[in-house]
Write a protein that holds these residues in place. Structure first.
Motif, PDB file in Angstrom:
ATOM      1  N   ASP A 105       0.766  -1.186  -0.095  1.00 18.47           N
ATOM      2  CA  ASP A 105      -0.015   0.117   0.080  1.00 18.47           C
ATOM      3  C   ASP A 105       0.800   1.302  -0.185  1.00 18.47           C
ATOM      4  O   ASP A 105       2.119   1.068  -0.061  1.00 18.47           O
ATOM      5  CB  ASP A 105      -1.057  -0.160   1.107  1.00 18.47           C
ATOM      6  CG  ASP A 105      -0.411   0.269   2.300  1.00 18.47           C
ATOM      7  OD1 ASP A 105       0.657   0.648   2.492  1.00 18.47           O
ATOM      8  OD2 ASP A 105      -1.008  -0.170   3.617  1.00 18.47           O
ATOM      9  N   SER A 106       0.175   2.422  -0.087  1.00 25.82           N
ATOM     10  CA  SER A 106       1.117   3.563  -0.412  1.00 25.82           C
ATOM     11  C   SER A 106       1.206   4.424   0.937  1.00 25.82           C
ATOM     12  O   SER A 106       1.658   5.757   0.907  1.00 25.82           O
ATOM     13  CB  SER A 106       0.071   4.790  -1.246  1.00 25.82           C
ATOM     14  OG  SER A 106      -0.963   5.000  -0.789  1.00 25.82           O
ATOM     15  N   ALA A 107       0.906   3.746   2.136  1.00 28.06           N
ATOM     16  CA  ALA A 107       0.937   4.491   3.428  1.00 28.06           C
ATOM     17  C   ALA A 107       2.388   4.626   3.782  1.00 28.06           C
ATOM     18  O   ALA A 107       2.904   4.092   4.721  1.00 28.06           O
ATOM     19  CB  ALA A 107      -0.095   3.689   4.494  1.00 28.06           C
ATOM     20  N   VAL A 108       2.998   5.323   3.230  1.00 25.34           N
ATOM     21  CA  VAL A 108       4.489   5.649   3.409  1.00 25.34           C
ATOM     22  C   VAL A 108       4.622   7.285   3.861  1.00 25.34           C
ATOM     23  O   VAL A 108       5.620   7.899   4.773  1.00 25.34           O
ATOM     24  CB  VAL A 108       5.583   5.485   2.443  1.00 25.34           C
ATOM     25  CG1 VAL A 108       5.406   4.217   2.256  1.00 25.34           C
ATOM     26  CG2 VAL A 108       5.020   6.254   1.367  1.00 25.34           C
ATOM     27  N   PHE A 109       3.630   8.222   3.879  1.00 26.05           N
ATOM     28  CA  PHE A 109       3.625   9.385   4.454  1.00 26.05           C
ATOM     29  C   PHE A 109       4.603  10.521   3.962  1.00 26.05           C
ATOM     30  O   PHE A 109       4.993  11.508   4.496  1.00 26.05           O
ATOM     31  CB  PHE A 109       3.578   9.274   5.795  1.00 26.05           C
ATOM     32  CG  PHE A 109       2.369   8.636   6.491  1.00 26.05           C
ATOM     33  CD1 PHE A 109       1.013   9.005   6.455  1.00 26.05           C
ATOM     34  CD2 PHE A 109       2.618   7.292   6.732  1.00 26.05           C
ATOM     35  CE1 PHE A 109       0.142   8.004   6.761  1.00 26.05           C
ATOM     36  CE2 PHE A 109       1.701   6.291   7.208  1.00 26.05           C
ATOM     37  CZ  PHE A 109       0.306   6.857   7.053  1.00 26.05           C
ATOM     38  N   ASP A 110       5.293  10.227   2.881  1.00 24.68           N
ATOM     39  CA  ASP A 110       6.443  11.217   2.432  1.00 24.68           C
ATOM     40  C   ASP A 110       6.577  10.971   1.018  1.00 24.68           C
ATOM     41  O   ASP A 110       6.491   9.837   0.247  1.00 24.68           O
ATOM     42  CB  ASP A 110       7.701  10.776   3.130  1.00 24.68           C
ATOM     43  CG  ASP A 110       8.938  11.481   2.758  1.00 24.68           C
ATOM     44  OD1 ASP A 110       9.027  12.402   3.203  1.00 24.68           O
ATOM     45  OD2 ASP A 110       9.780  10.948   1.831  1.00 24.68           O
ATOM     46  N   PRO A 111       6.660  11.989   0.095  1.00 28.64           N
ATOM     47  CA  PRO A 111       6.823  11.825  -1.182  1.00 28.64           C
ATOM     48  C   PRO A 111       7.795  11.343  -1.766  1.00 28.64           C
ATOM     49  O   PRO A 111       7.799  10.598  -2.757  1.00 28.64           O
ATOM     50  CB  PRO A 111       6.812  13.525  -1.633  1.00 28.64           C
ATOM     51  CG  PRO A 111       6.087  14.296  -0.460  1.00 28.64           C
ATOM     52  CD  PRO A 111       6.430  13.412   0.721  1.00 28.64           C
ATOM     53  N   GLY A 112       9.145  11.625  -1.106  1.00 32.63           N
ATOM     54  CA  GLY A 112      10.287  10.740  -1.630  1.00 32.63           C
ATOM     55  C   GLY A 112      10.096   9.254  -1.201  1.00 32.63           C
ATOM     56  O   GLY A 112      10.519   8.600  -2.305  1.00 32.63           O
ATOM     57  N   LEU A 136      -1.734   6.757  13.444  1.00 33.12           N
ATOM     58  CA  LEU A 136      -0.867   7.357  12.481  1.00 33.12           C
ATOM     59  C   LEU A 136      -1.429   7.517  10.951  1.00 33.12           C
ATOM     60  O   LEU A 136      -0.694   7.618  10.298  1.00 33.12           O
ATOM     61  CB  LEU A 136       0.455   6.528  12.668  1.00 33.12           C
ATOM     62  CG  LEU A 136       1.187   6.526  13.708  1.00 33.12           C
ATOM     63  CD1 LEU A 136       2.321   5.562  13.754  1.00 33.12           C
ATOM     64  CD2 LEU A 136       1.441   7.879  14.285  1.00 33.12           C
ATOM     65  N   GLY A 137      -2.926   7.282  10.951  1.00 30.37           N
ATOM     66  CA  GLY A 137      -3.305   7.144   9.644  1.00 30.37           C
ATOM     67  C   GLY A 137      -3.380   8.348   9.007  1.00 30.37           C
ATOM     68  O   GLY A 137      -3.243   9.530   9.438  1.00 30.37           O
ATOM     69  N   GLU A 138      -3.384   8.398   7.701  1.00 31.17           N
ATOM     70  CA  GLU A 138      -3.438   9.690   6.681  1.00 31.17           C
ATOM     71  C   GLU A 138      -4.667  10.321   7.005  1.00 31.17           C
ATOM     72  O   GLU A 138      -5.922   9.745   6.734  1.00 31.17           O
ATOM     73  CB  GLU A 138      -3.185   9.045   5.280  1.00 31.17           C
ATOM     74  CG  GLU A 138      -2.909  10.480   4.329  1.00 31.17           C
ATOM     75  CD  GLU A 138      -2.754   9.779   2.823  1.00 31.17           C
ATOM     76  OE1 GLU A 138      -2.211  10.771   2.122  1.00 31.17           O
ATOM     77  OE2 GLU A 138      -2.905   8.633   2.588  1.00 31.17           O
ATOM     78  N   GLU A 139      -4.823  11.645   7.208  1.00 35.07           N
ATOM     79  CA  GLU A 139      -5.837  12.423   7.438  1.00 35.07           C
ATOM     80  C   GLU A 139      -6.931  12.507   6.429  1.00 35.07           C
ATOM     81  O   GLU A 139      -7.941  12.429   6.572  1.00 35.07           O
ATOM     82  CB  GLU A 139      -5.629  13.635   8.349  1.00 35.07           C
ATOM     83  CG  GLU A 139      -5.099  13.386   9.728  1.00 35.07           C
ATOM     84  CD  GLU A 139      -5.021  14.597  10.511  1.00 35.07           C
ATOM     85  OE1 GLU A 139      -5.467  15.748  10.075  1.00 35.07           O
ATOM     86  OE2 GLU A 139      -4.177  14.628  11.531  1.00 35.07           O
ATOM     87  N   GLU A 140      -6.261  12.832   5.263  1.00 39.08           N
ATOM     88  CA  GLU A 140      -7.032  13.333   4.113  1.00 39.08           C
ATOM     89  C   GLU A 140      -6.460  12.064   3.220  1.00 39.08           C
ATOM     90  O   GLU A 140      -5.548  12.192   2.297  1.00 39.08           O
ATOM     91  CB  GLU A 140      -6.495  14.503   3.495  1.00 39.08           C
ATOM     92  CG  GLU A 140      -7.501  14.977   2.399  1.00 39.08           C
ATOM     93  CD  GLU A 140      -7.321  16.369   1.831  1.00 39.08           C
ATOM     94  OE1 GLU A 140      -7.715  16.496   0.563  1.00 39.08           O
ATOM     95  OE2 GLU A 140      -6.963  17.169   2.531  1.00 39.08           O
ATOM     96  N   ILE A 141      -7.200  10.834   3.132  1.00 38.74           N
ATOM     97  CA  ILE A 141      -6.774   9.689   2.380  1.00 38.74           C
ATOM     98  C   ILE A 141      -6.650  10.087   0.906  1.00 38.74           C
ATOM     99  O   ILE A 141      -7.480  10.751   0.238  1.00 38.74           O
ATOM    100  CB  ILE A 141      -7.779   8.768   2.405  1.00 38.74           C
ATOM    101  CG1 ILE A 141      -8.046   8.247   3.911  1.00 38.74           C
ATOM    102  CG2 ILE A 141      -7.592   7.582   1.797  1.00 38.74           C
ATOM    103  CD1 ILE A 141      -8.963   7.295   4.455  1.00 38.74           C
ATOM    104  N   GLY A 142      -5.454   9.850   0.442  1.00 41.70           N
ATOM    105  CA  GLY A 142      -5.082  10.073  -1.003  1.00 41.70           C
ATOM    106  C   GLY A 142      -4.188  11.277  -1.132  1.00 41.70           C
ATOM    107  O   GLY A 142      -4.050  11.634  -2.356  1.00 41.70           O
ATOM    108  N   ARG A 143      -4.103  12.226  -0.210  1.00 38.42           N
ATOM    109  CA  ARG A 143      -3.501  13.417  -0.550  1.00 38.42           C
ATOM    110  C   ARG A 143      -1.992  13.322  -0.685  1.00 38.42           C
ATOM    111  O   ARG A 143      -1.881  13.855  -1.695  1.00 38.42           O
ATOM    112  CB  ARG A 143      -3.693  14.341   0.773  1.00 38.42           C
ATOM    113  CG  ARG A 143      -2.762  15.469   0.990  1.00 38.42           C
ATOM    114  CD  ARG A 143      -3.152  16.450  -0.132  1.00 38.42           C
ATOM    115  NE  ARG A 143      -4.425  17.073   0.080  1.00 38.42           N
ATOM    116  CZ  ARG A 143      -5.359  17.606  -1.159  1.00 38.42           C
ATOM    117  NH1 ARG A 143      -4.559  17.643  -2.224  1.00 38.42           N
ATOM    118  NH2 ARG A 143      -6.505  18.057  -0.856  1.00 38.42           N
ATOM    119  N   LEU A 144      -1.274  12.414  -0.218  1.00 38.88           N
ATOM    120  CA  LEU A 144      -0.057  12.281  -0.491  1.00 38.88           C
ATOM    121  C   LEU A 144       0.107  11.878  -1.918  1.00 38.88           C
ATOM    122  O   LEU A 144       1.025  12.381  -2.974  1.00 38.88           O
ATOM    123  CB  LEU A 144       0.763  11.067   0.318  1.00 38.88           C
ATOM    124  CG  LEU A 144       2.082  10.770   0.165  1.00 38.88           C
ATOM    125  CD1 LEU A 144       2.924  11.745   0.329  1.00 38.88           C
ATOM    126  CD2 LEU A 144       2.498   9.296   0.712  1.00 38.88           C
TER     127      LEU A 144
END
Length: 179
Positions: A105-112, A136-144
């Motif tokens: 999944d994409s739950a890495v929280f950092d663009p790099g 620690l979940g992404e607050e706005e899902i898909g924003r990253l």
């Protein structure tokens, strides 16, 4: 896992049996380091044990948290496989050979980190993840993903196209957010 492949069931692998003890008790270190390490350990165990040689290629595995440390330490694992008999004893190919056998999944929280994840796994192997509703979940899902430097094709794949394919859907379900 062979049974899941035979039944056509998708399997999400999410760490839970994280290290505990005084070193991991503070600062959420079990979540910050333990989960990434456990996921990496699980992926490498499947690869180095030869499990992917025995399991059907139809098995659909999805690892949480961007595959933990795996994408970022893949070079280290490949180096060890090439240099140490013990590491390659049960695996006929280096770990990088198996990145097409599972998704993350994409739950890495950092663009790099997201860019590296897509570069290592391939855009077709990364599904939208948020870790929501956990602390620690992404607050706005898909924003990253939407705000990343990924190409439009890569964004479309991660934001929904890969999920449609991975879960064998014909389209996103009604009411699914258009990320």
């Amino acid at each position: 896992l062979a049974h899941c492949a035979h039944e056509g069931a998708a399997v999400l692998v999410h760490p839970w049996d994280m290290p505990s003890g005084p070193r991991h008790a503070r600062y959420m270190l079990a979540w910050l380091a333990g989960m990434a390490g456990e996921t990496h350990l699980t992926i490498l165990s499947l690869i180095l044990s030869g499990a992917f040689e025995r399991l059907p290629a139809s098995l659909r595995l999805l690892f949480a948290h961007g595959g933990g440390s795996f994408p970022y330490l893949l070079g280290r694992a490949d180096n060890a496989w090439h240099r140490r008999d013990l590491v390659r004893a049960d695996s006929p190919h280096p770990p990088s050979h198996y990145t097409d056998r599972f998704s993350v999944d994409s739950a890495v929280f950092d663009p790099g980190a997201l860019r590296l994840l897509v570069d290592v796994m391939g855009a077709e192997r990364v599904l939208l993840g948020s870790d929501h509703p956990f602390p620690l979940g992404e607050e706005e899902i898909g924003r990253l993903v939407r705000d990343s430097a990924l190409t439009d094709r890569e964004k479309a794949a991660v934001l929904g196209g890969n999920a449609v394919r991975f879960f064998g859907l014909t389209r996103l379900p009604e009411g699914a957010p258009a990320c």
